[in-house]
Write a protein that holds these residues in place. Structure first.
Motif, PDB file in Angstrom:
ATOM      1  N   ALA A 117       0.822  -1.204   0.000  1.00 27.16           N
ATOM      2  CA  ALA A 117       0.000   0.000   0.000  1.00 27.16           C
ATOM      3  C   ALA A 117       0.862   1.263   0.000  1.00 27.16           C
ATOM      4  O   ALA A 117       0.545   2.230  -0.692  1.00 27.16           O
ATOM      5  CB  ALA A 117      -0.918   0.000   1.215  1.00 27.16           C
ATOM      6  N   VAL A 118       1.957   1.264   0.768  1.00 29.34           N
ATOM      7  CA  VAL A 118       2.839   2.429   0.794  1.00 29.34           C
ATOM      8  C   VAL A 118       3.447   2.659  -0.587  1.00 29.34           C
ATOM      9  O   VAL A 118       3.542   3.798  -1.055  1.00 29.34           O
ATOM     10  CB  VAL A 118       3.943   2.245   1.857  1.00 29.34           C
ATOM     11  CG1 VAL A 118       5.004   3.329   1.718  1.00 29.34           C
ATOM     12  CG2 VAL A 118       3.347   2.291   3.256  1.00 29.34           C
ATOM     13  N   LEU A 119       3.837   1.589  -1.259  1.00 28.07           N
ATOM     14  CA  LEU A 119       4.371   1.718  -2.612  1.00 28.07           C
ATOM     15  C   LEU A 119       3.307   2.292  -3.555  1.00 28.07           C
ATOM     16  O   LEU A 119       3.611   3.138  -4.407  1.00 28.07           O
ATOM     17  CB  LEU A 119       4.861   0.360  -3.125  1.00 28.07           C
ATOM     18  CG  LEU A 119       6.094  -0.214  -2.420  1.00 28.07           C
ATOM     19  CD1 LEU A 119       6.393  -1.621  -2.936  1.00 28.07           C
ATOM     20  CD2 LEU A 119       7.308   0.685  -2.631  1.00 28.07           C
ATOM     21  N   GLN A 120       2.060   1.845  -3.390  1.00 27.77           N
ATOM     22  CA  GLN A 120       0.967   2.375  -4.204  1.00 27.77           C
ATOM     23  C   GLN A 120       0.774   3.861  -3.936  1.00 27.77           C
ATOM     24  O   GLN A 120       0.555   4.658  -4.862  1.00 27.77           O
ATOM     25  CB  GLN A 120      -0.327   1.612  -3.907  1.00 27.77           C
ATOM     26  CG  GLN A 120      -1.571   2.161  -4.581  1.00 27.77           C
ATOM     27  CD  GLN A 120      -1.578   1.960  -6.080  1.00 27.77           C
ATOM     28  OE1 GLN A 120      -0.818   1.152  -6.605  1.00 27.77           O
ATOM     29  NE2 GLN A 120      -2.423   2.698  -6.789  1.00 27.77           N
ATOM     30  N   MET A 121       0.855   4.271  -2.681  1.00 27.97           N
ATOM     31  CA  MET A 121       0.719   5.686  -2.328  1.00 27.97           C
ATOM     32  C   MET A 121       1.824   6.515  -2.976  1.00 27.97           C
ATOM     33  O   MET A 121       1.580   7.604  -3.489  1.00 27.97           O
ATOM     34  CB  MET A 121       0.748   5.841  -0.809  1.00 27.97           C
ATOM     35  CG  MET A 121      -0.479   5.264  -0.103  1.00 27.97           C
ATOM     36  SD  MET A 121      -0.275   5.096   1.703  1.00 27.97           S
ATOM     37  CE  MET A 121      -0.224   6.826   2.199  1.00 27.97           C
ATOM     38  N   MET A 122       3.057   5.996  -2.966  1.00 28.88           N
ATOM     39  CA  MET A 122       4.172   6.707  -3.581  1.00 28.88           C
ATOM     40  C   MET A 122       3.975   6.839  -5.094  1.00 28.88           C
ATOM     41  O   MET A 122       4.264   7.879  -5.687  1.00 28.88           O
ATOM     42  CB  MET A 122       5.482   5.984  -3.281  1.00 28.88           C
ATOM     43  CG  MET A 122       5.902   6.011  -1.829  1.00 28.88           C
ATOM     44  SD  MET A 122       6.266   7.676  -1.250  1.00 28.88           S
ATOM     45  CE  MET A 122       6.837   7.325   0.413  1.00 28.88           C
ATOM     46  N   VAL A 123       3.464   5.772  -5.711  1.00 27.38           N
ATOM     47  CA  VAL A 123       3.214   5.808  -7.154  1.00 27.38           C
ATOM     48  C   VAL A 123       2.149   6.852  -7.474  1.00 27.38           C
ATOM     49  O   VAL A 123       2.285   7.632  -8.428  1.00 27.38           O
ATOM     50  CB  VAL A 123       2.789   4.414  -7.659  1.00 27.38           C
ATOM     51  CG1 VAL A 123       2.251   4.511  -9.092  1.00 27.38           C
ATOM     52  CG2 VAL A 123       3.956   3.450  -7.608  1.00 27.38           C
ATOM     53  N   MET A 124       1.081   6.888  -6.675  1.00 27.75           N
ATOM     54  CA  MET A 124       0.013   7.867  -6.891  1.00 27.75           C
ATOM     55  C   MET A 124       0.556   9.283  -6.771  1.00 27.75           C
ATOM     56  O   MET A 124       0.219  10.168  -7.571  1.00 27.75           O
ATOM     57  CB  MET A 124      -1.116   7.634  -5.890  1.00 27.75           C
ATOM     58  CG  MET A 124      -1.892   6.340  -6.119  1.00 27.75           C
ATOM     59  SD  MET A 124      -2.965   5.877  -4.730  1.00 27.75           S
ATOM     60  CE  MET A 124      -4.154   7.224  -4.742  1.00 27.75           C
ATOM     61  N   LEU A 125       1.419   9.519  -5.781  1.00 24.21           N
ATOM     62  CA  LEU A 125       2.021  10.843  -5.600  1.00 24.21           C
ATOM     63  C   LEU A 125       2.909  11.197  -6.782  1.00 24.21           C
ATOM     64  O   LEU A 125       2.862  12.324  -7.296  1.00 24.21           O
ATOM     65  CB  LEU A 125       2.831  10.860  -4.299  1.00 24.21           C
ATOM     66  CG  LEU A 125       3.642  12.127  -4.009  1.00 24.21           C
ATOM     67  CD1 LEU A 125       2.732  13.343  -3.925  1.00 24.21           C
ATOM     68  CD2 LEU A 125       4.436  11.959  -2.708  1.00 24.21           C
TER      69      LEU A 125
END
Length: 245
Positions: A117-125
């Motif tokens: 999920a943290v990786l997904q958040m970074m990708v979204m940012l």
């Protein structure tokens, strides 16, 4: 039935030193710096036109700190603080999201492992604001808050008693916020907060919001009868652990 998961990740990411302007009063122990918000695409400013000596002058003023972007099935909050925030006097970006929601569209149940999920958040940012992301010191990101949740299926006969017992756990100094089938202890605390609420009502509220915004992806997920059945009688016990704890 008991189930547990991590339900919120709140990260604060500083800018890389080479991209900030340090103030004369800055020290290694207490850095004071800023970035020029006009250099970035974040919608923090809005044009303001004023007349000076009969000529229009365009200036910019701070408009807002937060924005929201979506994974398609759930949103993530992004805060841009070019001069820091509160007692923190160094420029940062904050991102907040429910790991389960941005990965699967709901948080009725989910995982205890947040790396994906943290990786997904970074990708979204990075996709929403590539110019900001390029200047962030990702390696020094700080976990500010995390929600640890446990769920239990409790029938209505016992529900009122459980809510009363939960409220009785508050100390004299603890702020208590109550609503129908909802109780929070310690709202706003940077140390710890606790909640108890019925999960089905939250799912139905999310479904109503998805219908109003005509988000068919979320509608399909949240209207699944298997999910609604699973959420029935489900009570969520939620503890937020803050950075000062």
């Amino acid at each position: 039935l008991w189930s547990h998961m991590q339900d919120k990740i709140d990260l604060r990411i500083p800018f890389k030193p080479q991209h900030v302007h340090f103030l004369a009063a800055s020290t290694a122990e207490n850095p004071k710096a800023y970035v020029n918000f006009q250099d970035y695409s974040f919608p923090i400013h809005a044009p303001e036109v004023s007349m000076v000596d009969g000529q229009p002058q365009i200036t910019y003023y701070k408009n807002r700190d937060w924005d929201s972007i979506s994974s398609g099935i759930a949103g993530m909050a992004i805060g841009f603080f070019p001069q820091g925030q509160g007692l923190n006097t160094y420029p940062t970006v904050s991102i907040k999201a429910s790991p389960a929601k941005i990965l699967q569209g709901h948080n009725v149940f989910g995982s205890e492992f947040c790396k994906e999920a943290v990786l997904q958040m970074m990708v979204m940012l990075s996709l929403a604001y590539p110019d900001i992301y390029e200047h962030l010191d990702i390696e020094n990101a700080e976990l500010r808050f995390i929600d640890c949740t446990y769920s239990a299926r409790i029938r209505d006969f016992f529900s009122t008693k459980v809510f009363a017992m939960f409220e009785s756990l508050a100390s004299k100094r603890t702020k208590v916020n109550k609503d129908v089938d909802y109780c929070q202890l310690g709202k706003g605390s940077e140390y710890q907060r606790h909640k108890l609420y019925k999960k089905l009502q939250e799912v139905l509220a999310d479904l109503a919001d998805a219908i109003q915004s005509k988000n068919q992806f979320r509608i399909d997920i949240l209207s699944d009868q298997r999910l609604l059945d699973f959420a029935t009688d489900l009570h969520r016990f939620e503890a937020t652990i803050g950075h000062r704890k």
